[in-house]
Design a protein around this motif. Sequence first.
Motif, mmCIF file in Angstrom:
data_model
loop_
_atom_site.group_PDB
_atom_site.id
_atom_site.type_symbol
_atom_site.label_atom_id
_atom_site.label_comp_id
_atom_site.label_asym_id
_atom_site.label_seq_id
_atom_site.Cartn_x
_atom_site.Cartn_y
_atom_site.Cartn_z
ATOM 1 N N GLN A 80 0.835 -1.200 0.000
ATOM 2 C CA GLN A 80 0.000 0.000 0.000
ATOM 3 C C GLN A 80 0.870 1.251 0.000
ATOM 4 O O GLN A 80 1.992 1.247 0.500
ATOM 5 C CB GLN A 80 -0.912 -0.002 1.230
ATOM 6 C CG GLN A 80 -1.899 -1.146 1.254
ATOM 7 C CD GLN A 80 -2.706 -1.186 2.532
ATOM 8 O OE1 GLN A 80 -2.410 -0.482 3.505
ATOM 9 N NE2 GLN A 80 -3.724 -2.027 2.555
ATOM 10 N N SER A 81 0.333 2.325 -0.529
ATOM 11 C CA SER A 81 1.084 3.576 -0.609
ATOM 12 C C SER A 81 1.214 4.227 0.759
ATOM 13 O O SER A 81 0.306 4.149 1.591
ATOM 14 C CB SER A 81 0.385 4.548 -1.557
ATOM 15 O OG SER A 81 0.410 4.052 -2.861
ATOM 16 N N LEU A 82 2.339 4.872 0.959
ATOM 17 C CA LEU A 82 2.573 5.709 2.131
ATOM 18 C C LEU A 82 2.545 7.168 1.694
ATOM 19 O O LEU A 82 2.878 7.482 0.551
ATOM 20 C CB LEU A 82 3.933 5.401 2.753
ATOM 21 C CG LEU A 82 4.072 4.078 3.498
ATOM 22 C CD1 LEU A 82 5.541 3.778 3.761
ATOM 23 C CD2 LEU A 82 3.309 4.132 4.816
ATOM 24 N N PRO A 83 2.181 8.066 2.592
ATOM 25 C CA PRO A 83 2.292 9.484 2.244
ATOM 26 C C PRO A 83 3.745 9.845 1.945
ATOM 27 O O PRO A 83 4.676 9.240 2.483
ATOM 28 C CB PRO A 83 1.808 10.197 3.512
ATOM 29 C CG PRO A 83 1.019 9.185 4.258
ATOM 30 C CD PRO A 83 1.637 7.860 3.939
ATOM 31 N N GLU A 84 3.936 10.818 1.074
ATOM 32 C CA GLU A 84 5.293 11.303 0.829
ATOM 33 C C GLU A 84 5.880 11.829 2.134
ATOM 34 O O GLU A 84 5.180 12.385 2.967
ATOM 35 C CB GLU A 84 5.278 12.400 -0.224
ATOM 36 C CG GLU A 84 4.941 11.891 -1.614
ATOM 37 C CD GLU A 84 5.014 12.982 -2.646
ATOM 38 O OE1 GLU A 84 5.330 14.134 -2.277
ATOM 39 O OE2 GLU A 84 4.744 12.688 -3.826
ATOM 40 N N ARG A 85 7.177 11.626 2.304
ATOM 41 C CA ARG A 85 7.912 12.083 3.481
ATOM 42 C C ARG A 85 7.358 11.459 4.775
ATOM 43 O O ARG A 85 7.168 12.134 5.776
ATOM 44 C CB ARG A 85 7.915 13.611 3.568
ATOM 45 C CG ARG A 85 8.573 14.286 2.374
ATOM 46 C CD ARG A 85 8.543 15.790 2.498
ATOM 47 N NE ARG A 85 9.154 16.405 1.331
ATOM 48 C CZ ARG A 85 8.488 16.762 0.237
ATOM 49 N NH1 ARG A 85 7.188 16.543 0.169
ATOM 50 N NH2 ARG A 85 9.114 17.319 -0.764
#
Length: 199
Positions: A80-85
Amino acid sequence: MNLTRLALPFLFFFAAFLAASLVQAANSAVILMYHRFGEDAYPSTSIRLEQFEEHLEELTKGPYTVLPVPEIMEKLRKGQSLPERTIGITIDDAYLSVYRQAWPRFRRANLPFSLFVATDPIDNRSQSYMSWRQIRELQRDGVTIGSQTASHLRMVNAERGENVADLAKSNERFEEMLGKKPVLFAYPYGEYSPEVKDL
């Protein structure tokens, strides 16, 4: 005064933030690791409180998303994607300054962190370490408690039997004192080998 040693924590922190700002992929995170807080007698492992408060200000006001480490790991495991930074925060060794200095500040900043505990110093009631009561208090407050073995041994130098026994001892103590075994594990000294990894 050795300015190089005093500057190292800042340089590591700055490098972590630089890496976090450069990494745009949604499948990565930066982990910040601490040990002691405001313990001037241990400058190589302790962060000055003024500097720590600057870190917290940057983490809360900067373009970062601080998530619990288990959540980061679960998202990475599932693809799953993580938020940037994305940032995760860990603390090793359960020193008393975590309870007295770091935890109140993390609570005020509403930032999650994971604490990795070697159980023998807690059982031995070492003066510079937290107690089981204090660790339970953090656990009730939502802090993730992870394992760092019982004796904080150098696993890569130990025989397999010693490693297995040390891990079993720590897991037993976690179950007795916290009601469950930790799901997170940090290798003492950051050292591991293929043999240790498969334990």
